[in-house]
Design a protein around this motif. Structure first.
Motif, PDB file in Angstrom:
ATOM      1  N   PRO A  62       0.804  -1.227   0.000  1.00  0.00           N
ATOM      2  CA  PRO A  62       0.000   0.000   0.000  1.00  0.00           C
ATOM      3  C   PRO A  62       0.843   1.286   0.000  1.00  0.00           C
ATOM      4  O   PRO A  62       0.492   2.243  -0.686  1.00  0.00           O
ATOM      5  CB  PRO A  62      -0.840  -0.115   1.279  1.00  0.00           C
ATOM      6  CG  PRO A  62      -0.973  -1.587   1.477  1.00  0.00           C
ATOM      7  CD  PRO A  62       0.367  -2.145   1.064  1.00  0.00           C
ATOM      8  N   LEU A  63       1.942   1.306   0.724  1.00  0.00           N
ATOM      9  CA  LEU A  63       2.792   2.501   0.741  1.00  0.00           C
ATOM     10  C   LEU A  63       3.467   2.695  -0.616  1.00  0.00           C
ATOM     11  O   LEU A  63       3.510   3.808  -1.136  1.00  0.00           O
ATOM     12  CB  LEU A  63       3.848   2.412   1.849  1.00  0.00           C
ATOM     13  CG  LEU A  63       4.749   3.638   1.968  1.00  0.00           C
ATOM     14  CD1 LEU A  63       3.940   4.880   2.307  1.00  0.00           C
ATOM     15  CD2 LEU A  63       5.832   3.406   3.006  1.00  0.00           C
ATOM     16  N   ILE A 122      -1.066  -6.944   2.883  1.00  0.00           N
ATOM     17  CA  ILE A 122      -2.107  -6.026   3.344  1.00  0.00           C
ATOM     18  C   ILE A 122      -2.597  -5.222   2.152  1.00  0.00           C
ATOM     19  O   ILE A 122      -1.933  -5.144   1.123  1.00  0.00           O
ATOM     20  CB  ILE A 122      -1.607  -5.111   4.486  1.00  0.00           C
ATOM     21  CG1 ILE A 122      -0.429  -4.253   4.043  1.00  0.00           C
ATOM     22  CG2 ILE A 122      -1.224  -5.950   5.695  1.00  0.00           C
ATOM     23  CD1 ILE A 122       0.034  -3.259   5.076  1.00  0.00           C
ATOM     24  N   SER A 123      -3.770  -4.630   2.292  1.00  0.00           N
ATOM     25  CA  SER A 123      -4.362  -3.933   1.158  1.00  0.00           C
ATOM     26  C   SER A 123      -4.790  -2.505   1.472  1.00  0.00           C
ATOM     27  O   SER A 123      -5.389  -1.855   0.624  1.00  0.00           O
ATOM     28  CB  SER A 123      -5.556  -4.719   0.628  1.00  0.00           C
ATOM     29  OG  SER A 123      -6.535  -4.844   1.638  1.00  0.00           O
ATOM     30  N   GLN A 124      -4.475  -2.017   2.676  1.00  0.00           N
ATOM     31  CA  GLN A 124      -4.800  -0.637   3.020  1.00  0.00           C
ATOM     32  C   GLN A 124      -3.620  -0.009   3.751  1.00  0.00           C
ATOM     33  O   GLN A 124      -2.986  -0.647   4.588  1.00  0.00           O
ATOM     34  CB  GLN A 124      -6.028  -0.564   3.921  1.00  0.00           C
ATOM     35  CG  GLN A 124      -7.288  -0.997   3.236  1.00  0.00           C
ATOM     36  CD  GLN A 124      -8.501  -0.842   4.132  1.00  0.00           C
ATOM     37  OE1 GLN A 124      -8.383  -0.733   5.342  1.00  0.00           O
ATOM     38  NE2 GLN A 124      -9.666  -0.834   3.531  1.00  0.00           N
ATOM     39  N   LEU A 125      -3.372   1.250   3.428  1.00  0.00           N
ATOM     40  CA  LEU A 125      -2.268   1.959   4.066  1.00  0.00           C
ATOM     41  C   LEU A 125      -2.445   2.021   5.580  1.00  0.00           C
ATOM     42  O   LEU A 125      -1.473   1.957   6.331  1.00  0.00           O
ATOM     43  CB  LEU A 125      -2.154   3.376   3.494  1.00  0.00           C
ATOM     44  CG  LEU A 125      -0.987   4.203   4.002  1.00  0.00           C
ATOM     45  CD1 LEU A 125       0.337   3.568   3.593  1.00  0.00           C
ATOM     46  CD2 LEU A 125      -1.076   5.619   3.497  1.00  0.00           C
ATOM     47  N   SER A 126      -3.670   2.080   6.047  1.00  0.00           N
ATOM     48  CA  SER A 126      -3.920   2.174   7.488  1.00  0.00           C
ATOM     49  C   SER A 126      -3.358   0.976   8.237  1.00  0.00           C
ATOM     50  O   SER A 126      -3.018   1.081   9.417  1.00  0.00           O
ATOM     51  CB  SER A 126      -5.411   2.320   7.775  1.00  0.00           C
ATOM     52  OG  SER A 126      -6.116   1.198   7.285  1.00  0.00           O
ATOM     53  N   GLY A 137      -8.005   8.101   9.689  1.00  0.00           N
ATOM     54  CA  GLY A 137      -9.159   7.538   9.000  1.00  0.00           C
ATOM     55  C   GLY A 137      -8.991   7.405   7.503  1.00  0.00           C
ATOM     56  O   GLY A 137      -9.835   6.839   6.830  1.00  0.00           O
ATOM     57  N   TYR A 138      -7.906   7.910   6.951  1.00  0.00           N
ATOM     58  CA  TYR A 138      -7.663   7.788   5.513  1.00  0.00           C
ATOM     59  C   TYR A 138      -7.105   6.407   5.237  1.00  0.00           C
ATOM     60  O   TYR A 138      -5.972   6.106   5.562  1.00  0.00           O
ATOM     61  CB  TYR A 138      -6.691   8.879   5.057  1.00  0.00           C
ATOM     62  CG  TYR A 138      -6.432   8.886   3.576  1.00  0.00           C
ATOM     63  CD1 TYR A 138      -7.466   9.116   2.676  1.00  0.00           C
ATOM     64  CD2 TYR A 138      -5.156   8.678   3.085  1.00  0.00           C
ATOM     65  CE1 TYR A 138      -7.233   9.126   1.322  1.00  0.00           C
ATOM     66  CE2 TYR A 138      -4.915   8.693   1.724  1.00  0.00           C
ATOM     67  CZ  TYR A 138      -5.953   8.918   0.848  1.00  0.00           C
ATOM     68  OH  TYR A 138      -5.720   8.929  -0.492  1.00  0.00           O
ATOM     69  N   GLU A 139      -7.922   5.535   4.671  1.00  0.00           N
ATOM     70  CA  GLU A 139      -7.550   4.127   4.514  1.00  0.00           C
ATOM     71  C   GLU A 139      -6.568   3.883   3.373  1.00  0.00           C
ATOM     72  O   GLU A 139      -5.713   3.043   3.469  1.00  0.00           O
ATOM     73  CB  GLU A 139      -8.807   3.276   4.280  1.00  0.00           C
ATOM     74  CG  GLU A 139      -9.770   3.294   5.440  1.00  0.00           C
ATOM     75  CD  GLU A 139      -9.203   2.663   6.690  1.00  0.00           C
ATOM     76  OE1 GLU A 139      -8.392   1.729   6.579  1.00  0.00           O
ATOM     77  OE2 GLU A 139      -9.564   3.118   7.782  1.00  0.00           O
TER      78      GLU A 139
END
Length: 175
Positions: A62-63, A122-126, A137-139
Motif C-alpha cells: 500500500p505505501l 495487506i491492502s490498506q495503508l492504514s 481515518g484515511y484508509e
C-alpha cells in the motif's frame, strides 16, 4: 505514452507490473488543455498485476502504491501545465473547480493479485500505520482483487492463463 512515463518514475527492482489505461472524454477536444466541467477531465486507471510476493513487499505494497500514485499525479499536473503554457494559458489554483479547468487526469486504480499462493499481504495503508488508534481515518485502499479466489468467468480464466504463461512455475523464484 503515460505507461512509459510512469515506468520511468518507478525505481528499478519493483516486483509489481503496473499499466496505465487512459480514458479521454469524447466531448473534450483533441489536445484540449482545459475543460468547462470537472466531469470532462481525462482519467487514468492504474492496473497493477501483483505476482507472488514475499515479506516485506507484500506488507509494504500500500505505501509503494500510494507513492507511485502521487508520483503519477505530480507528473500529470506538470504535463497538463506545460500543455497549457504552450497555449498561452495561465494556471490558477483554487479550492473549488472554476471553469476553465486544467484537463489533468483523475487517477483511479485497481490491483490484481494473480499469484499462485494465497495473498498474505495487506491492502490498506492504514494497516501499516504504527499507532492505528492515531490514524486519521484515511484508509487508502489499493482495491485489491484476489483473482484466483474469485468466481471464474472467461476473462478471469484468460487472465490467469496469461499470468501462468508469462510466469512459469518457479521462474519468479529465480529457479
Amino acid at each position: 505514452m503515460t505507461t512509459q512515463a510512469f515506468h520511468k518514475l518507478l525505481p528499478d527492482g519493483i516486483p509489481y507490473i503496473p499499466y496505465i489505461l487512459a480514458e479521454k472524454n469524447p466531448d473534450t477536444m483533441y489536445d484540449g488543455v482545459c475543460v468547462d466541467e470537472n466531469a470532462k477531465r481525462m482519467r487514468y486507471f492504474i492496473v497493477t498485476v501483483i505476482p507472488d510476493t514475499v515479506y516485506p513487499f507484500n506488507c509494504s505494497y500500500p505505501l509503494i502504491h500510494m507513492m507511485w500514485t502521487f508520483s503519477l499525479h505530480c507528473w500529470e499536473i506538470c504535463r497538463a501545465t506545460l500543455a497549457a503554457c504552450t497555449k498561452d494559458m495561465q494556471i490558477k489554483i483554487t479550492n473549488d473547480p472554476v471553469p476553465p479547468i486544467l484537463n489533468n487526469a483523475v487517477i483511479e486504480w485497481v490491483s490484481l493479485y494473480l499469484g499462485r499462493e494465497p495473498y498474505r499481504g495487506i491492502s490498506q495503508l492504514s494497516e501499516q500505520w504504527l499507532n492505528r488508534e492515531e490514524f486519521d481515518g484515511y484508509e487508502f485502499d489499493v482495491h485489491l482483487y484476489k483473482i484466483r479466489e474469485m468466481e471464474k468467468n472467461d476473462l478471469l480464466t484468460r487472465l490467469i492463463g496469461a499470468y501462468d504463461a508469462a510466469f512459469a512455475q518457479g521462474a519468479e523464484k529465480g529457479e
